[in-house]
Structure formats: structure tokens, C-alpha cells
Design an enzyme around this catalytic site. Sequence first.
Site, PDB file in Angstrom:
ATOM      1  N   GLU A   1       3.462  -8.051   7.299  1.00 27.59           N
ATOM      2  CA  GLU A   1       2.196  -8.665   6.903  1.00 27.59           C
ATOM      3  C   GLU A   1       2.350  -9.777   5.880  1.00 27.59           C
ATOM      4  O   GLU A   1       1.706  -9.761   4.814  1.00 27.59           O
ATOM      5  CB  GLU A   1       1.225  -7.595   6.414  1.00 27.59           C
ATOM      6  CG  GLU A   1       0.925  -6.551   7.476  1.00 27.59           C
ATOM      7  CD  GLU A   1      -0.336  -5.737   7.209  1.00 27.59           C
ATOM      8  OE1 GLU A   1      -0.802  -5.697   6.061  1.00 27.59           O
ATOM      9  OE2 GLU A   1      -0.856  -5.151   8.180  1.00 27.59           O
TER      10      GLU A   1
ATOM     11  N   TYR B   1     -11.058  -1.549   9.142  1.00 28.94           N
ATOM     12  CA  TYR B   1     -11.343  -2.531   8.087  1.00 28.94           C
ATOM     13  C   TYR B   1     -12.321  -3.583   8.594  1.00 28.94           C
ATOM     14  O   TYR B   1     -13.070  -4.169   7.836  1.00 28.94           O
ATOM     15  CB  TYR B   1     -10.053  -3.222   7.632  1.00 28.94           C
ATOM     16  CG  TYR B   1      -9.099  -2.290   6.928  1.00 28.94           C
ATOM     17  CD1 TYR B   1      -9.489  -1.612   5.780  1.00 28.94           C
ATOM     18  CD2 TYR B   1      -7.822  -2.079   7.420  1.00 28.94           C
ATOM     19  CE1 TYR B   1      -8.629  -0.740   5.136  1.00 28.94           C
ATOM     20  CE2 TYR B   1      -6.948  -1.220   6.774  1.00 28.94           C
ATOM     21  CZ  TYR B   1      -7.353  -0.554   5.638  1.00 28.94           C
ATOM     22  OH  TYR B   1      -6.491   0.312   5.003  1.00 28.94           O
TER      23      TYR B   1
ATOM     24  N   TYR C   1      -6.696  -3.441  12.847  1.00 26.10           N
ATOM     25  CA  TYR C   1      -7.626  -2.388  12.426  1.00 26.10           C
ATOM     26  C   TYR C   1      -9.058  -2.714  12.834  1.00 26.10           C
ATOM     27  O   TYR C   1      -9.988  -2.499  12.055  1.00 26.10           O
ATOM     28  CB  TYR C   1      -7.500  -2.176  10.911  1.00 26.10           C
ATOM     29  CG  TYR C   1      -6.170  -1.560  10.516  1.00 26.10           C
ATOM     30  CD1 TYR C   1      -5.992  -0.182  10.561  1.00 26.10           C
ATOM     31  CD2 TYR C   1      -5.091  -2.357  10.139  1.00 26.10           C
ATOM     32  CE1 TYR C   1      -4.773   0.397  10.226  1.00 26.10           C
ATOM     33  CE2 TYR C   1      -3.865  -1.788   9.804  1.00 26.10           C
ATOM     34  CZ  TYR C   1      -3.712  -0.412   9.850  1.00 26.10           C
ATOM     35  OH  TYR C   1      -2.503   0.153   9.513  1.00 26.10           O
TER      36      TYR C   1
ATOM     37  N   ASP D   1       0.811  -1.223   0.000  1.00 29.47           N
ATOM     38  CA  ASP D   1       0.000   0.000   0.000  1.00 29.47           C
ATOM     39  C   ASP D   1       0.848   1.278   0.000  1.00 29.47           C
ATOM     40  O   ASP D   1       0.637   2.164   0.812  1.00 29.47           O
ATOM     41  CB  ASP D   1      -0.911  -0.069   1.248  1.00 29.47           C
ATOM     42  CG  ASP D   1      -1.881   1.087   1.338  1.00 29.47           C
ATOM     43  OD1 ASP D   1      -2.351   1.549   0.286  1.00 29.47           O
ATOM     44  OD2 ASP D   1      -2.162   1.526   2.476  1.00 29.47           O
TER      45      ASP D   1
ATOM     46  N   LYS E   1      -4.146   8.011   6.684  1.00 26.82           N
ATOM     47  CA  LYS E   1      -4.067   7.662   8.107  1.00 26.82           C
ATOM     48  C   LYS E   1      -3.017   8.490   8.842  1.00 26.82           C
ATOM     49  O   LYS E   1      -2.725   8.231  10.007  1.00 26.82           O
ATOM     50  CB  LYS E   1      -3.773   6.170   8.277  1.00 26.82           C
ATOM     51  CG  LYS E   1      -4.923   5.291   7.793  1.00 26.82           C
ATOM     52  CD  LYS E   1      -4.795   3.855   8.245  1.00 26.82           C
ATOM     53  CE  LYS E   1      -5.864   2.997   7.605  1.00 26.82           C
ATOM     54  NZ  LYS E   1      -5.685   2.804   6.157  1.00 26.82           N
TER      55      LYS E   1
ATOM     56  N   GLU F   1       0.847  -1.231  14.041  1.00 30.96           N
ATOM     57  CA  GLU F   1      -0.104  -0.486  13.207  1.00 30.96           C
ATOM     58  C   GLU F   1      -1.473  -0.530  13.854  1.00 30.96           C
ATOM     59  O   GLU F   1      -1.915  -1.586  14.320  1.00 30.96           O
ATOM     60  CB  GLU F   1      -0.206  -1.068  11.782  1.00 30.96           C
ATOM     61  CG  GLU F   1       0.982  -0.779  10.898  1.00 30.96           C
ATOM     62  CD  GLU F   1       0.773  -1.199   9.437  1.00 30.96           C
ATOM     63  OE1 GLU F   1      -0.389  -1.202   8.975  1.00 30.96           O
ATOM     64  OE2 GLU F   1       1.774  -1.531   8.786  1.00 30.96           O
TER      65      GLU F   1
HETATM   66  C1  BDP Z   1      -1.372  -2.494   6.525  1.00 38.17           C
HETATM   67  C2  BDP Z   1      -0.039  -2.281   5.842  1.00 38.17           C
HETATM   68  C3  BDP Z   1       0.247  -0.833   5.500  1.00 38.17           C
HETATM   69  C4  BDP Z   1      -1.004  -0.165   5.005  1.00 38.17           C
HETATM   70  C5  BDP Z   1      -2.024  -0.173   6.134  1.00 38.17           C
HETATM   71  C6  BDP Z   1      -3.340   0.489   5.737  1.00 38.17           C
HETATM   72  O1  BDP Z   1       1.030  -2.833   6.568  1.00 38.17           O
HETATM   73  O2  BDP Z   1       1.274  -0.772   4.543  1.00 38.17           O
HETATM   74  O3  BDP Z   1      -0.777   1.134   4.542  1.00 38.17           O
HETATM   75  O4  BDP Z   1      -2.309  -1.485   6.509  1.00 38.17           O
HETATM   76  O5  BDP Z   1      -4.205  -0.202   5.217  1.00 38.17           O
HETATM   77  O6  BDP Z   1      -2.029  -3.494   5.850  1.00 38.17           O
HETATM   78  O7  BDP Z   1      -3.475   1.682   5.900  1.00 38.17           O
END
Ligand code: BDP
Length: 605
Positions: free
Chosen positions: A418, A478, A474, A167, A576, A512
Site C-alpha cells: 500500500e 471502508y 474494502y 496497522d 478481521k 486483502e
Molecule cells: C490495509 C493494510 C493492512 C490493514 C488493513 C485493514 O494493508 O495492514 O490491517 O488494511 O485496514 O490497509 O484492516
Amino acid sequence: MEKYSMLYPRSTATRRVLDLNGMWKFRLDKKGEGDAENWKDGIPNADWIPVPASFNDFYTDKESREFTGDFWYETQVYVPSEWKGRHLDVRFAAVTHRAVVYINGVAITSHEGGFLPFCARMDDVVKWDAPNRIVVKGNNELSFTSLPAGITVDLGDGRKMTKPFFDFFNYAGIQRPVKLMASPMEQIVDVTLNHRLEGADAFVEYSVETTGDHETVLFLYDEDGNLAAESRGKEGVLTVSNARLWEVRNAYLYHLVIRILDGDRVVDEYFDDIGIRTFCVDGNRFLLNGHPVYLKGFGKHEDSDIVGRGFNIGVVKRDFELMKWIGANSFRTSHYPYSEEVYQMADREGFLVIDEVAAVGFFESLVNFVDAVSGKATTFFSRPTLPQLKANHLAALEELITRDKNHACVIAWSLFNEPDTMHENAYPYFKDIFARARELDVQKRPCTFAMELNSSPEKCHCYQLSDFLCFNRYYGWYLLGGYEMVNAEAAFRKELDAWLEKGVTCPFVFTEYGCDHLAGEHKLPSVQWSVEYEQEYLDLYHRVFDSYDCIKGEQIWNFADFQTVEGIMRVNGNKKGVFTRQRQPKETAYILKKRWEHLPVDYKG
Ligand code: BDP
């Protein structure tokens, strides 16, 4: 060719460094004719472009920005004859993702991987006191064997396009500085340090690699220039009594000078600023110099307007000022090794860095977040191309650890971001990568990888290799986003409880979490993408972080808004960021500042 040195280029009593940055000739090889037409001898009809920088965002047409394939750079350098009798290396701090270097028409070296340095030794082709032509053929295609991974497709009319499994925008070019180094034939090639503390004293165990047999001497000076320790021989210990240790956000750097001597003559000299510290995992705690530390900070990107992923020392400086302002003490170099100057600044500012190799996109997907919550199993670690991927991964790991091993700021290695760990085929691959990292690092820093949601307690085959667990989660974005956020906290806690029930006893770090929000977008009651929603989301995460003793770090995604591929999931990039792409605070920044300024460094210690 002799293996080149990864030491950062410095002018010393015996070494000279010439900066080759500036405007270079440049041409995209749209018809794939550069090889046949010998562009190595000079690029016809070339444009001019700045080095270092990504080439993509200078242009106003989409074809250039999205260009996929070979691209060529050219410059020339006068080499003074005073440098006769020395090795001459053109050092590229990074060319993304691969390069072939021609000097005076001769192919000197090639390099795979876009985020680590390499050298082209020009001793055999140099023209003294005359222009020497340096031509670089770069390439930015993605594949199942590249780090990062993705695919390259043909658009049907000869044009190619990359589809990253990750991403962030696939920026490319000569993205970091280029320097010509003149250094003695008998030279210091590498130095490796390890630290031991005993009472008030420190023992800096060292080994120096040189290309000859003359005597090696080392001197260590404190910040006031007083000699703190000295030693002789290629291996030994520098004993520092009453050592000033390198502490988080309170750095102290000693100045290390290494010389090769032939009697009184200095054959070679190199120096570096080094912090003395130890770092380890102890149960579910991190110990820096024997004291507990809690990580507060970010996953970042090297990404800014116009120069893309190109090294921009001004942006680096601004980022550190913002990180200090907000009360952070750490970051992860997501998702690739950063410029060397970033680690130098982190050493000086006392930031703790989780250093990541570019093993991202190891999860076959449109872009990795799309499949991150789908439970989709991929065959990533069953592909016939796996041996080549592994060779590239191991090579990048060796370069990374060789480059960064002496930085006090580097506290851990992140070996993947990931990856698909759901299939048992992943395990043998992971096992070898982890074993190699542990073998390469004499400091035995903890090794880890950032796990996405599919790497769950029920499905992950590889977590047990990590010295601490890094979660990218997330819940509330998500998964269970919007009104369903009411169920997110319970689901989040259920997962954490399941990890603990499995008997995991190491520290947990959230590498994250976060949600997209548009700067200035308000909505009452909240909706996704508004400031109010992000506040509710962060309240949830902070409640969870505060209620588990094993959670020893929070690194929000992301430090700043950044560019990605275009698409329906992204609004001109990933939003983000706690800061805008122009490095101004979004509302979230004030929430985090309030929290982080009050969390003690030994929180939950
Ligand atoms: C994770 C990834 C990161 C993405 C982030 C997202 O590690 O690179 O930018 O989520 O979705 O899957 O913002």
C-alpha cells in the site's frame, strides 16, 4: 569484515550450532544513559526476559509496553577451545528494528531492519573456555527512512512514542532465535538454485559460493535416501531423471548435500531440503510446473498472545494446521519477511508464498487504513530523506532474496504494501526497486506490490511494473459500508472493468479484502461488525471473484485477529481475523472452508 553468510544455521559434519535462546538480562534505556554508562560492559540493575520474544506484552505497565527508544539485552556464552581455528558467528535471526552488537565490550556489528538475519563475528574478541559477554543495544523507533515507516514523537517529558503509518503493533526486541555458529575458515557461504524441466527430467542449475578454492561436490538424495544426482564444481547442473516435482499441497523435497573436499578430507559440509518446481506468469494465469494454479489463503501476521511478534514454533504449527483444515494453499508474508522456519514448513506442506519486504507505511497517514479511501495525496516519495529510505529498502531486499531464494514455496516477491503511487515521483523509486529484485533473483520469480484503493486505474503511476496485480480492496467496509453496501458491488466491478479497459492482461490477486467482526456477534438484519454482515460481504466478493477470468487468487485479510495501536478504529486490535488471536475459528472460517475445499487447484485455468 567478510560478508556474512545468510545460510540457515545447521550442525553438519563440519559445523556446530549452539542455541543461545532463553532468559537474557534486559533493560529499557528510559533515560538514554546506556551508552554513556557503558552498558556494553554489563547492564546494571537488569531485569530478565525471554529470547526470542517481543518485550512489549510481558509487562503490566503501559510505559514498558509502549516504550520507544533503546533497549538492551545481555547474555554470556562459554566457547569451547575445541572450536579454535573456526569462524565464530553469533547469528541473530531478527532484532527489531535495529541493533548494535557488543561482544566482550567491543562493538562488532550493527544492523538496520527488524525482520532479517545478521551475524556478529567474534573471532577477534573470543575468550576460550571462559564466559563471553554478548550485549545487544536494540532500538524500535520509526522514521521516514525505516522499514516499516512511521514517526517517533516526544511526549514532552522525555518519553517517546511511535506513530506507525501502518496497522500493526510496533512490537520489538530480539524477536527470533539467536545462535552461535562455529564453522570452518574455508566455508560454503551461499548456494543458489534454479530449476528447468524437460519431459520427465529436471535440471537443477546451481552455483555455490565458498571462501576458498578446494573442490566443491554436490549430492542430491530423494526422500528414500537414494542418490538422485551428483555434480562437481562451484557451478553446474544436477540432472534428475524422472524427477518428483514439488506440487501445491503435495510437496516433495530432495536432500541436497554440499561439501568442500581437500582430497578425502571434508573441509566444510552444508545441507538443505529443496523442492524442484518452476513457477511463472503466463498471460493471465499462474503456472506451477506448467500447470495452472489458483491461490486461496490469507494475508497473515506474526502475532500472538504474550510473545507478540516473537517466534513461536507452536503457533506456526497451529497456523499451518488451520490453513490445511480450511482448504487454503497460499499466504502472503504481510507485511515483513517471516521467520525462516515458516518457509521451511511451507516447503514441506506445499504452500505457495508471496514473500513481502517490510516496505509498509509508505503512505504518510495516521495509520494507513485511515487515509486509504480518502484520496489524500501525500508527498511520501518527494521527501529529502528518500535516498536513505531507498538504501535501506535495497539492502532489505537483497537480504530477503539471499535468504529465501531457494525455497520452493516462495513464488513471488512483494516489494511494497500500500504505497502512495499517486504521484509521478513514485515511479523512479519503484523502477529501481523492481529492477534490483529482478536482478537478484536467478529464478526470475514474478514481482509485485499490494495496492490500496488510491492505486486506481486513473491514478496509479506504478502498476505497470508488476508481473501480476495485487489488490487490497474494502468495498463494502471502508468504502460503501453499511446499508450503502448495495452499491459496493457495482463500484467494485466498475474498477475491475477499468483495469481491463486499460489493457492490463496479467493475473489479478486479491491480497486483502475482509471486514472486522467480533467473534460471536450476531444481528438480524445485519449491521457492520456482525457475523451476518460479513457473510453478505463475502457473498459479494465471491460473486465478483467468480465472474472475472483474470482473478487468479483470493487471500483474505486476515488469517487471525491481531494487535494494532489502540484507537477508535480498532477494538483492542484488528478483528478481521478468520480465526481469533488464540487460533480458534470464527464463523467466517466455515464459509471459507466450504468454498475453498471445492475450488479446484487449477480453478479458471
Ligand atoms: C490495509 C493494510 C493492512 C490493514 C488493513 C485493514 O494493508 O495492514 O490491517 O488494511 O485496514 O490497509 O484492516
